[in-house]
Design a protein around this motif. Sequence first.
Motif, short mmCIF file in Angstrom:
data_model
loop_
_atom_site.label_atom_id
_atom_site.label_comp_id
_atom_site.label_asym_id
_atom_site.label_seq_id
_atom_site.Cartn_x
_atom_site.Cartn_y
_atom_site.Cartn_z
N GLU A 1 0.83 -1.21 0.00
CA GLU A 1 0.00 0.00 0.00
C GLU A 1 0.86 1.25 0.00
N VAL A 2 0.48 2.22 -0.82
CA VAL A 2 1.13 3.54 -0.82
C VAL A 2 0.03 4.59 -0.93
N GLU A 3 0.37 5.82 -0.60
CA GLU A 3 -0.54 6.94 -0.80
C GLU A 3 -0.19 7.56 -2.15
N LEU A 4 -1.17 7.59 -3.06
CA LEU A 4 -0.91 8.10 -4.41
C LEU A 4 -1.44 9.53 -4.54
N VAL A 5 -0.57 10.45 -4.92
CA VAL A 5 -0.95 11.85 -5.09
C VAL A 5 -1.37 12.09 -6.53
N THR A 6 -2.61 12.54 -6.73
CA THR A 6 -3.13 12.80 -8.07
C THR A 6 -3.30 14.28 -8.36
N SER A 7 -3.15 15.13 -7.37
CA SER A 7 -3.31 16.57 -7.53
C SER A 7 -1.99 17.20 -7.97
N TYR A 8 -2.03 18.04 -8.99
CA TYR A 8 -0.83 18.72 -9.48
C TYR A 8 -0.22 19.59 -8.38
N ASP A 9 -1.05 20.38 -7.71
CA ASP A 9 -0.55 21.29 -6.68
C ASP A 9 0.11 20.52 -5.53
N ALA A 10 -0.54 19.46 -5.07
CA ALA A 10 0.02 18.68 -3.97
C ALA A 10 1.31 17.98 -4.40
N ALA A 11 1.32 17.46 -5.63
CA ALA A 11 2.53 16.80 -6.14
C ALA A 11 3.70 17.78 -6.20
N LEU A 12 3.44 18.98 -6.72
CA LEU A 12 4.51 19.97 -6.83
C LEU A 12 5.01 20.38 -5.45
N TYR A 13 4.10 20.52 -4.51
CA TYR A 13 4.48 20.89 -3.15
C TYR A 13 5.41 19.85 -2.55
N ILE A 14 5.07 18.58 -2.69
CA ILE A 14 5.90 17.51 -2.13
C ILE A 14 7.26 17.47 -2.81
N LEU A 15 7.27 17.54 -4.14
CA LEU A 15 8.53 17.47 -4.90
C LEU A 15 9.47 18.61 -4.55
N GLN A 16 8.93 19.75 -4.18
CA GLN A 16 9.75 20.93 -3.92
C GLN A 16 10.03 21.16 -2.44
N ASN A 17 9.69 20.21 -1.58
CA ASN A 17 9.92 20.37 -0.14
C ASN A 17 10.70 19.19 0.43
#
Length: 451
Positions: free
Chosen positions: A54-70
């Motif tokens: 099981e993993v948590e899948l991020v489908t939102s562009y804004d949330a994905a960008l936030y995670i990638l940049q933090n």
Amino acid sequence: MQQLPDGSGIPAGCPAHGNTPLYGPAFGSDPEGTYATLRSRGPSAPVDIAPGVEVELVTSYDAALYILQNPASFVRDSRRWNALNEGRVPEDSPALPMMGYRPNALFSDGAAHARLRQAVTDSLATVNELQLVRQTQQSADYLIGQFSGVPQGQAELMADYAQPLPLLVFSDLFGCPPEIGDRVIAGISGIFDGTPNADQVLGGALGELIALKRRNPGSDLTTRLMEHSARLTDEEVLHQLVTLLSGGTAPLTAAIGTSTALYLAEEWQTGLPVEDAVSQALWNYAPIANYAAHYPTHDVELGDRTIRANDPIVISFAAANTDPRLTAHREQLSGKAHLAFGAGPHACPAKDPAFMIAVAAVETLLNRLPDVEVRVPFKDLNWAPTPWSRTLVNLPIRFTPQSVAPKPAEYTRPSAQRAVAPSHPGTPAPAARSQAKGGLFSRFLAWTRGE
């Protein structure tokens, strides 16, 4: 507890019905439908990336960008993975080769990541762009020559062209001699095909390559990595080469195949350049579909969901790129705002070379086979049922057979309006030539020498 951006605008739903599987025929036949269902539950949702994983899948562009940049709150070191440390991940899980820790830049953080990545980016920066395009054209010419003379005028473009082309280009860039290049190609191909002991074949070949470059340095990427001021150990060099191979070849195969299929589709607007087809493939059919597992350093909230520290959060580049909240105003964004190459400190360091290789590969095909057509409508093509990549299973094409396979020529761009070559059904197949011994790379190098 940290609250992340909720890019969905939709309340998260209850996943009591069970996790959505991100593998198998049902997902492979309609990944967009799966992503739409997941979006209805919020910016992320729990999925099974593989049986029992099981993993948590991020489908939102804004949330994905936030995670990638933090990177301070979301790290890449999978040794933190709760379920793995607690023995809840099957030992034979197909998720382990993709998510398990490796000592490379992809799975490192902080100073360790900065050191390894700098060695990779500095080495890649020495690649001459014109030379790279010519290497791609030369490899493409060789592969097209292997099937362009068949009397029936048909080929399977994924197996005959899109898959081997990046392997030839990378083997050349790494400075592989013929025998080692053959084994590198066999190893990396075997890893993606699930061939037993393929990783040992690849590791052994790269180990020999590194030992060879210690004795006889060259003007190639392997030597540049080894001579970088970061002073990588041989083991570190090997793992960076594996990352470049696995992270470059399979996504490029997908991009070349999808871009070609889009450009040749009936729906494609005449007059648009090949670059537009490659960009559309990156936006709408991200070659790396779901990857880049991050591990929060503390509990975080995604919409109405709380994600525990060290539980994996996987980025769906495919879903983020097609987020309806993003596509509504995509025309106002930069053409490079897609996440197909990632974002933040772990963004692909070779995105510009990768784009050039894909464009050159498609353009060379159009130049050499000006009347090439796809034998199946784009909507009826089959996609691989894997969570990790968005790649065509096959791409059947037809064309007028060519009686002579020319040697590599100077680079010319195809016209936006593809010419239709005259049909010569009676054209004979090329005369049989002596087959060079060895594998694909050996035969390619022999061809470049006129043997």
